[in-house]
Design an enzyme around this catalytic site. Structure first.
Site, short mmCIF file in Angstrom:
data_model
loop_
_atom_site.label_atom_id
_atom_site.label_comp_id
_atom_site.label_asym_id
_atom_site.label_seq_id
_atom_site.Cartn_x
_atom_site.Cartn_y
_atom_site.Cartn_z
N ARG A 39 0.83 -1.22 0.00
CA ARG A 39 0.00 0.00 0.00
C ARG A 39 0.86 1.26 0.00
NH1 ARG A 39 -5.08 -0.53 0.77
NH2 ARG A 39 -4.82 -2.54 1.75
N LEU A 76 -5.68 4.36 0.75
CA LEU A 76 -4.30 4.86 0.62
C LEU A 76 -3.56 4.83 1.95
CD1 LEU A 76 -5.17 7.77 -1.80
CD2 LEU A 76 -4.02 5.61 -2.37
N ASN A 120 -13.45 13.82 0.72
CA ASN A 120 -14.12 12.59 0.31
C ASN A 120 -15.62 12.79 0.40
OD1 ASN A 120 -14.32 9.83 -0.47
ND2 ASN A 120 -14.70 9.27 1.67
N THR A 121 -16.35 12.07 -0.47
CA THR A 121 -17.80 12.00 -0.35
C THR A 121 -18.16 10.57 -0.02
OG1 THR A 121 -19.92 12.29 -1.47
CG2 THR A 121 -18.04 11.76 -2.88
N HIS A 122 -19.05 10.41 0.96
CA HIS A 122 -19.41 9.07 1.42
C HIS A 122 -20.93 8.92 1.40
CE1 HIS A 122 -18.92 5.31 3.57
NE2 HIS A 122 -19.90 5.69 4.37
N ASP A 169 -12.97 6.86 6.14
CA ASP A 169 -14.29 7.44 6.37
C ASP A 169 -14.41 8.14 7.73
OD1 ASP A 169 -15.13 6.63 3.86
OD2 ASP A 169 -15.85 4.71 4.59
C1 GRF Z 1 -20.29 7.57 -4.61
O1 GRF Z 1 -21.48 7.16 -3.99
C2 GRF Z 1 -19.24 7.88 -3.59
O2 GRF Z 1 -19.75 8.42 -2.42
C3 GRF Z 1 -18.69 6.51 -3.30
O3 GRF Z 1 -18.57 5.94 -4.57
C4 GRF Z 1 -19.64 6.42 -5.39
C5 GRF Z 1 -19.04 6.85 -6.70
O4 GRF Z 1 -20.04 6.98 -7.67
N1 GRF Z 1 -17.46 6.58 -2.55
P1 GRF Z 1 -19.71 7.16 -9.23
O5 GRF Z 1 -18.77 6.03 -9.64
O6 GRF Z 1 -19.07 8.49 -9.40
O7 GRF Z 1 -21.05 7.07 -9.89
#
Ligand code: GRF
Length: 218
Positions: A79, A107, A121-123, A159
């Site tokens: 990694r 990472l 990040n988006t979760h 996360d």
């Molecule tokens: C999103 O829901 C993001 O939060 C998650 O992966 C997904 C990515 O979606 N970590 P896409 O491949 O951009 O449609």
């Protein structure tokens, strides 16, 4: 404390005036990336760990793609070496802020200080609940009636990290993992670009607390 404007970071000496130079990391379908491109964010490179639609979206938009292929999915995956290769690839584009958008490789800890803690990040869940790659599946299995989207500063801990924005999404009785994830993504495609934009526009967005949690030296 956050480094002063102009002070080099671990990203090969990224100067503070590169902070608006955004990299997006993706591994999948890239619909969040498409929303970031549509919002006209200053994306200078898209990093991918595998061949994926996200790379083709970037190429179609004329954005350089760094293909840092992950070949090893075993327990002995190096990694840290992978992380170093990715940092080096992004450094070639003088990246100052990184937005993860469905990047499937966790990472190593050196990634976050390399960008002075400026990794977002988006979760697809309401953190700190339902961390992990299968958050949408897990929330359904738990019988929840509400979930949502979280934008946060990414740290070594997966996360986790300071939350910048959240929005709830109601769960319908007939939702499947796919229908629910798509409704969450509809929120992500609006919330993530807006949050990134205000993060980029903020004069001193990395607080002492964020820097400390990200392992950024003061
Ligand atoms: C999103 O829901 C993001 O939060 C998650 O992966 C997904 C990515 O979606 N970590 P896409 O491949 O951009 O449609």
């Amino acid at each position: 404390m956050a480094p002063a404007e102009g002070k080099g970071g671990g990203n090969g000496g990224t100067p503070g005036n590169c902070r608006r130079r955004l990299a997006v990391l993706a591994s999948g379908t890239g619909t969040i990336l498409e929303a970031l491109i549509a919002a006209e964010l200053p994306i200078v490179v898209v990093g991918v760990d595998r061949s994926c639609r996200a790379a083709r979206i970037a190429e179609g938009a004329g954005i350089p793609v760094e293909f840092v292929e992950r070949r090893d999915f075993s327990a002995s995956f190096d990694r840290e070496a992978y992380t170093e290769a990715l940092v080096a690839a992004l450094a070639r584009h003088r990246v100052g802020t990184v937005a993860m958008a469905g990047f499937a490789t966790v990472l190593g800890p050196t990634f976050f200080p390399a960008f002075e803690g400026r990794v977002l990040n988006t979760h697809p869940a309401l953190l700190p609940a339902y961390k992990g790659w299968h958050a949408v599946r897990d929330v359904l299995a738990a019988g929840e009636t509400t979930t949502g989207s979280t934008v946060h500063v990414a740290t070594c801990e997966v996360d986790a990290g300071p939350i910048l924005a959240q929005e709830k999404v109601p769960i319908r009785p007939d939702d499947t993992e796919e229908t629910l994830h798509e409704r969450i993504k509809q929120v992500e495609r609006r919330l993530y670009p807006a949050t990134i934009l205000s993060f980029l526009d903020s004069a001193e967005p990395v607080t002492d607390e964020i820097a400390a949690r990200s392992g950024v030296a003061g």
